[in-house]
Scaffold this motif. Structure first.
Motif, PDB file in Angstrom:
ATOM      1  N   UNK A  79       0.850  -1.188   0.000  1.00 14.84           N
ATOM      2  CA  UNK A  79       0.000   0.000   0.000  1.00 14.84           C
ATOM      3  C   UNK A  79       0.890   1.243   0.000  1.00 14.84           C
ATOM      4  N   UNK A  80       0.614   2.146  -0.932  1.00 15.44           N
ATOM      5  CA  UNK A  80       1.388   3.376  -1.067  1.00 15.44           C
ATOM      6  C   UNK A  80       0.490   4.562  -0.714  1.00 15.44           C
ATOM      7  N   UNK A  81       1.015   5.451   0.121  1.00 15.16           N
ATOM      8  CA  UNK A  81       0.337   6.711   0.423  1.00 15.16           C
ATOM      9  C   UNK A  81       0.885   7.753  -0.543  1.00 15.16           C
ATOM     10  N   UNK A  82       0.042   8.223  -1.465  1.00 20.50           N
ATOM     11  CA  UNK A  82       0.446   9.210  -2.468  1.00 20.50           C
ATOM     12  C   UNK A  82       0.035  10.594  -1.978  1.00 20.50           C
ATOM     13  N   UNK A  83       1.039  11.467  -1.787  1.00 26.20           N
ATOM     14  CA  UNK A  83       0.796  12.824  -1.296  1.00 26.20           C
ATOM     15  C   UNK A  83       1.111  13.789  -2.431  1.00 26.20           C
ATOM     16  N   UNK A  84       0.083  14.314  -3.083  1.00 34.34           N
ATOM     17  CA  UNK A  84       0.252  15.193  -4.253  1.00 34.34           C
ATOM     18  C   UNK A  84      -0.879  16.208  -4.246  1.00 34.34           C
ATOM     19  N   UNK A  85      -0.510  17.512  -4.255  1.00 30.83           N
ATOM     20  CA  UNK A  85      -1.539  18.535  -4.175  1.00 30.83           C
ATOM     21  C   UNK A  85      -2.250  18.773  -5.498  1.00 30.83           C
ATOM     22  N   UNK A  86      -1.637  18.375  -6.616  1.00 30.80           N
ATOM     23  CA  UNK A  86      -2.288  18.513  -7.921  1.00 30.80           C
ATOM     24  C   UNK A  86      -3.198  17.313  -8.128  1.00 30.80           C
ATOM     25  N   UNK A  87      -4.509  17.558  -8.121  1.00 31.87           N
ATOM     26  CA  UNK A  87      -5.482  16.469  -8.115  1.00 31.87           C
ATOM     27  C   UNK A  87      -5.372  15.618  -9.374  1.00 31.87           C
ATOM     28  N   UNK A  88      -5.255  16.226 -10.539  1.00 29.41           N
ATOM     29  CA  UNK A  88      -5.226  15.470 -11.801  1.00 29.41           C
ATOM     30  C   UNK A  88      -3.967  14.611 -11.860  1.00 29.41           C
ATOM     31  N   UNK A  89      -2.830  15.226 -11.468  1.00 32.59           N
ATOM     32  CA  UNK A  89      -1.576  14.453 -11.467  1.00 32.59           C
ATOM     33  C   UNK A  89      -1.688  13.303 -10.486  1.00 32.59           C
ATOM     34  N   UNK A  90      -2.287  13.560  -9.318  1.00 35.06           N
ATOM     35  CA  UNK A  90      -2.442  12.522  -8.306  1.00 35.06           C
ATOM     36  C   UNK A  90      -3.301  11.375  -8.834  1.00 35.06           C
ATOM     37  N   UNK A  91      -4.373  11.709  -9.530  1.00 32.91           N
ATOM     38  CA  UNK A  91      -5.258  10.666 -10.053  1.00 32.91           C
ATOM     39  C   UNK A  91      -4.531   9.805 -11.081  1.00 32.91           C
ATOM     40  N   UNK A 106      -3.504   5.057  -1.592  1.00 29.51           N
ATOM     41  CA  UNK A 106      -4.334   5.992  -0.825  1.00 29.51           C
ATOM     42  C   UNK A 106      -3.871   7.389  -1.191  1.00 29.51           C
ATOM     43  N   UNK A 107      -4.786   8.245  -1.631  1.00 33.13           N
ATOM     44  CA  UNK A 107      -4.425   9.581  -2.082  1.00 33.13           C
ATOM     45  C   UNK A 107      -4.784  10.617  -1.025  1.00 33.13           C
ATOM     46  N   UNK A 108      -3.877  11.548  -0.775  1.00 32.92           N
ATOM     47  CA  UNK A 108      -4.159  12.739   0.015  1.00 32.92           C
ATOM     48  C   UNK A 108      -3.530  13.928  -0.702  1.00 32.92           C
ATOM     49  N   UNK A 109      -4.024  15.119  -0.392  1.00 31.55           N
ATOM     50  CA  UNK A 109      -3.620  16.284  -1.165  1.00 31.55           C
ATOM     51  C   UNK A 109      -2.920  17.357  -0.329  1.00 31.55           C
ATOM     52  N   UNK A 110      -2.685  17.065   0.957  1.00 33.00           N
ATOM     53  CA  UNK A 110      -2.008  18.052   1.793  1.00 33.00           C
ATOM     54  C   UNK A 110      -1.216  17.339   2.892  1.00 33.00           C
ATOM     55  N   UNK A 111      -0.320  18.095   3.497  1.00 26.73           N
ATOM     56  CA  UNK A 111       0.563  17.525   4.512  1.00 26.73           C
ATOM     57  C   UNK A 111      -0.167  17.090   5.764  1.00 26.73           C
ATOM     58  N   UNK A 112      -1.210  17.821   6.151  1.00 30.99           N
ATOM     59  CA  UNK A 112      -1.934  17.498   7.390  1.00 30.99           C
ATOM     60  C   UNK A 112      -2.574  16.118   7.296  1.00 30.99           C
ATOM     61  N   UNK A 113      -3.271  15.840   6.169  1.00 29.31           N
ATOM     62  CA  UNK A 113      -3.897  14.532   5.996  1.00 29.31           C
ATOM     63  C   UNK A 113      -2.838  13.443   5.870  1.00 29.31           C
ATOM     64  N   UNK A 114      -1.740  13.777   5.209  1.00 23.62           N
ATOM     65  CA  UNK A 114      -0.656  12.796   5.070  1.00 23.62           C
ATOM     66  C   UNK A 114      -0.131  12.383   6.427  1.00 23.62           C
ATOM     67  N   UNK A 115       0.068  13.349   7.291  1.00 28.00           N
ATOM     68  CA  UNK A 115       0.575  13.064   8.645  1.00 28.00           C
ATOM     69  C   UNK A 115      -0.406  12.173   9.395  1.00 28.00           C
ATOM     70  N   UNK A 116      -1.688  12.513   9.351  1.00 27.85           N
ATOM     71  CA  UNK A 116      -2.693  11.760  10.102  1.00 27.85           C
ATOM     72  C   UNK A 116      -2.771  10.310   9.649  1.00 27.85           C
ATOM     73  N   UNK A 117      -2.772  10.091   8.330  1.00 26.49           N
ATOM     74  CA  UNK A 117      -2.914   8.721   7.812  1.00 26.49           C
ATOM     75  C   UNK A 117      -1.623   7.933   8.016  1.00 26.49           C
ATOM     76  N   UNK A 118      -0.489   8.555   7.729  1.00 34.06           N
ATOM     77  CA  UNK A 118       0.793   7.845   7.834  1.00 34.06           C
ATOM     78  C   UNK A 118       1.062   7.375   9.242  1.00 34.06           C
ATOM     79  N   UNK A 119       0.683   8.179  10.213  1.00 35.63           N
ATOM     80  CA  UNK A 119       0.978   7.835  11.609  1.00 35.63           C
ATOM     81  C   UNK A 119      -0.005   6.801  12.145  1.00 35.63           C
ATOM     82  N   UNK A 120      -1.260   6.851  11.724  1.00 31.04           N
ATOM     83  CA  UNK A 120      -2.304   6.024  12.326  1.00 31.04           C
ATOM     84  C   UNK A 120      -2.667   4.779  11.526  1.00 31.04           C
ATOM     85  N   UNK A 121      -2.273   4.718  10.269  1.00 25.24           N
ATOM     86  CA  UNK A 121      -2.632   3.572   9.428  1.00 25.24           C
ATOM     87  C   UNK A 121      -1.405   2.692   9.221  1.00 25.24           C
ATOM     88  N   UNK A 122      -1.367   1.560   9.919  1.00 23.35           N
ATOM     89  CA  UNK A 122      -0.208   0.658   9.830  1.00 23.35           C
ATOM     90  C   UNK A 122      -0.128  -0.081   8.507  1.00 23.35           C
TER      91      UNK A 122
END
Length: 599
Positions: free
Chosen positions: A16-28, A42-58
């Motif tokens: 499982x890869x956490x993709x952190x990219x603020x450009x929605x089209x590029x991320x898709x 798993x896609x997120x578009x900002x640092x705050x969501x990236x931090x929350x998921x990366x730390x809490x989702x094993x």
């Protein structure tokens, strides 16, 4: 080319890869590409969501993070925060490949970065390499931890050196014995840290002072040495040494194993020294100490015990306690000796007459000695407490004198206040002005309120606390006699039976005096009949409530703020503040004053 997992094993090992990219089209687009190559994304578009998921989702196995997340958010900073929380491979995405980018990521992660639009093959290869590098590092860490745990679990000291005799590793036992921590000893010559002397030759161990592989390169050798710790401690050790060889058999260093044999080497001497020290200590204790076996025969006595009976210590061994101790003393002691020999520790007081015929009071303690579950005797420790008892008796007498003096003070204060109350009474009878008469009567009632406290203190046992029920009930009766002689106003009392410190009951009594007097004087004009309810109760263990309630005409509005014209109520307000309490007034078919305060 797309690599889609086709077997159950591939699905089981799906990452499982956490993709952190603020450009929605590029991320898709990136998510679609990664998914088509066998990854859960798993896609997120900002640092705050990236931090929350990366730390809490094993379930996250790798983070693919854009360096520039827009709105001034730095992906490298987010990565640093994530890595503080968990160890996970992070591959950076960037549109730039300059030195500045390299410098930004090199101190954060070893998994590098991928320049955007550098091709699918480069991206997939970078991800696969990151997974392989992370797994290799994980295995290396596990091996390091295993080796570290194994090394530190060895109770003997272990030191490993390179072929030049410079220290590479030490376990905790080696650190404790040499007085050196590994971080301070690392890279130092062995003889700087492992300072030893040959016991037989009484000189520094030449094997440890010279190049380590010059001596017996083929095998192991053992010696008994004296080790001088960095802290100044000296240990006797048993040392062995073996070469460290690589796969080709070449010597790459040595491992030195040594253990502390100081206790074994010196055990006999230490035992002798400890016995002598113990003897000195026991003889120096200002108490009479003895040990008797279960047959009540002496095994040991200290110097003080022997001197008390005017004998030598050696004269006691093997003799019965009945041969030494006076019969009357022994008769009083026997019940406690039996308890000690049944396994119970006891403390009691006894007395004996010394050689001068003076009676000495003794504090005696018997402690059973149990070995392998069997009582083999008991220890006896006796202390002369004659002077202590005499001092205690003097203190008791002094306390009695103090109590008598305090009682006399309370009595005199009460009598003096009674004289003042009588003078005010006489003064009142000489006055013609009604206002002056009322003022004198109010003052007299206040004096009576305080005088009652001293009356109660005079009769109390501790001279501080006063029973609330007796004091307040008596106070209410006295006030009623002054202002309600005809009995046309009914007074109800609800007073609980508990004690308060006189410092609290003084202001409480004055408050009740002022409020009850006020009710008698103003609640029922023209001798109208009515009811006054006086209450003093404990609401909780720490809270007391005083309440004075009447069904009269009600409190004039002019008095609600306790102005100068309402002196009594102003006094009440000040005393409530002194008690750190809360005053509330309820006007509903009369007037009720409530005061709550902590005790």
């Amino acid at each position: 080319m797309k690599n889609i997992p086709s077997t159950q094993q591939d699905l089981k090992n799906k990452k499982t890869i956490l993709l952190v990219e603020d450009e929605v089209i590029i991320a898709m687009a990136q998510a679609e590409f990664l998914s088509s190559n066998g990854y859960d994304v798993i896609q997120v578009y900002n640092g705050h969501d990236a931090m929350a998921i990366a730390v809490n989702d094993d379930s996250i196995d790798l983070i693919l993070m854009d360096i520039d997340l827009g709105n001034g958010t730095d992906g490298t900073k987010v990565a640093e925060e994530i890595l503080k929380k968990r160890d996970i491979p992070i591959v950076f995405l960037t549109a730039h490949a300059g030195r500045e980018t390299v410098n930004r990521v090199k101190d954060i992660t070893r998994y590098g970065y991928v320049v955007k639009n550098s091709g699918e093959f480069v991206l997939l290869s970078s991800i696969e390499m990151a997974f392989e590098l992370f797994e290799a590092q994980r295995q290396t860490k596990e091996r390091e931890i295993y080796l570290d745990v194994t090394l530190h679990s060895i109770l003997d000291g272990v030191i490993a050196t390179d072929e030049q005799g410079k220290i590479l590793r030490m376990n905790r036992s080696a650190e404790q014995l040499t007085g050196w921590k590994l971080h301070g000893a690392y890279g130092r010559p062995l003889y700087d840290v492992f300072r030893v002397m040959d016991i037989k030759e009484n000189q520094p161990d030449k094997d440890s002072e010279h190049h380590i592989i010059n001596f017996d390169p083929q095998g192991e050798w053992r010696k008994k040495l004296i080790l001088f710790s960095r802290s100044g401690e000296v240990f006797r050790i048993d040392k062995s040494s073996s070469p460290i060889r690589n796969e080709n058999g070449d010597i790459r260093g040595r491992v030195i194993v040594f253990r502390d044999i100081t206790s074994e080497y010196n055990s006999a001497k230490q035992l002798q020294d400890s016995e002598e020290k113990l003897q000195i200590i026991i003889d120096g204790v200002p108490a009479y100490i003895a040990f008797l076996d279960k047959e009540e025969s002496y095994v040991y006595v200290n110097k003080s015990y022997a001197q008390w009976y005017g004998m030598d210590k050696d004269d006691f061994c093997g003799r019965k306690i009945s041969d030494i101790v006076p019969p009357d003393y022994l008769e009083r002691a026997y019940p406690y000796i039996k308890k000690a020999l049944s396994g119970e520790s006891v403390v009691y007081e006894n007395y004996i007459f010394d050689k001068n015929g003076d009676r000495r009071i003794l504090r005696v303690e018997y402690v059973p000695h149990i070995s392998s579950g069997e009582i083999i005797g008991f220890f006896s420790m006796t202390i002369d407490i004659t002077e202590q008892k005499s001092s205690e008796a003097q203190i008791v007498e002094l306390l009695k004198e103090k109590e008598l003096l305090l009682k006399e003070v309370h009595h005199r204060v009460k009598n003096n206040m009674g004289s003042i109350a009588s003078l005010l009474y006489l003064q009142r009878d000489t006055l013609q002005d009604p206002a002056a008469i009322v003022a004198i009567q109010d003052a007299r009632n206040r004096v009576i309120s305080m005088m009652s406290i001293y009356e109660m203190l005079y009769r109390s046992e501790d001279y501080r606390s006063v029973p609330v029920f007796a004091y307040v009930s008596d106070l209410i009766d006295k006030i009623s006699e002054s202002y309600n002689p005809g009995g046309y106003i009914k007074v109800l009392k609800e007073i609980e039976d508990f004690k308060l410190d006189s410092s609290i009951l003084f202001p409480s009594g004055i408050i009740i005096n002022e409020l009850l007097t006020n009710a008698f004087k103003y609640a029922f004009p023209k001798q109208a009949s009515g009811t006054i309810h006086v209450k003093m109760i404990r609401k909780t263990a720490r809270t007391v409530q005083i309440s004075v309630k009447d069904n009269g005409v009600g409190l004039p509005d002019a008095c609600e703020m306790f102005g100068k014209s309402c002196f009594g109520l102003s006094v009440v307000n000040m005393l409530v503040q002194q008690l750190k309490g809360k005053l509330s007034i309820v006007k509903n078919g009369g007037t009720e004053f409530k005061i709550d305060f902590m005790v």
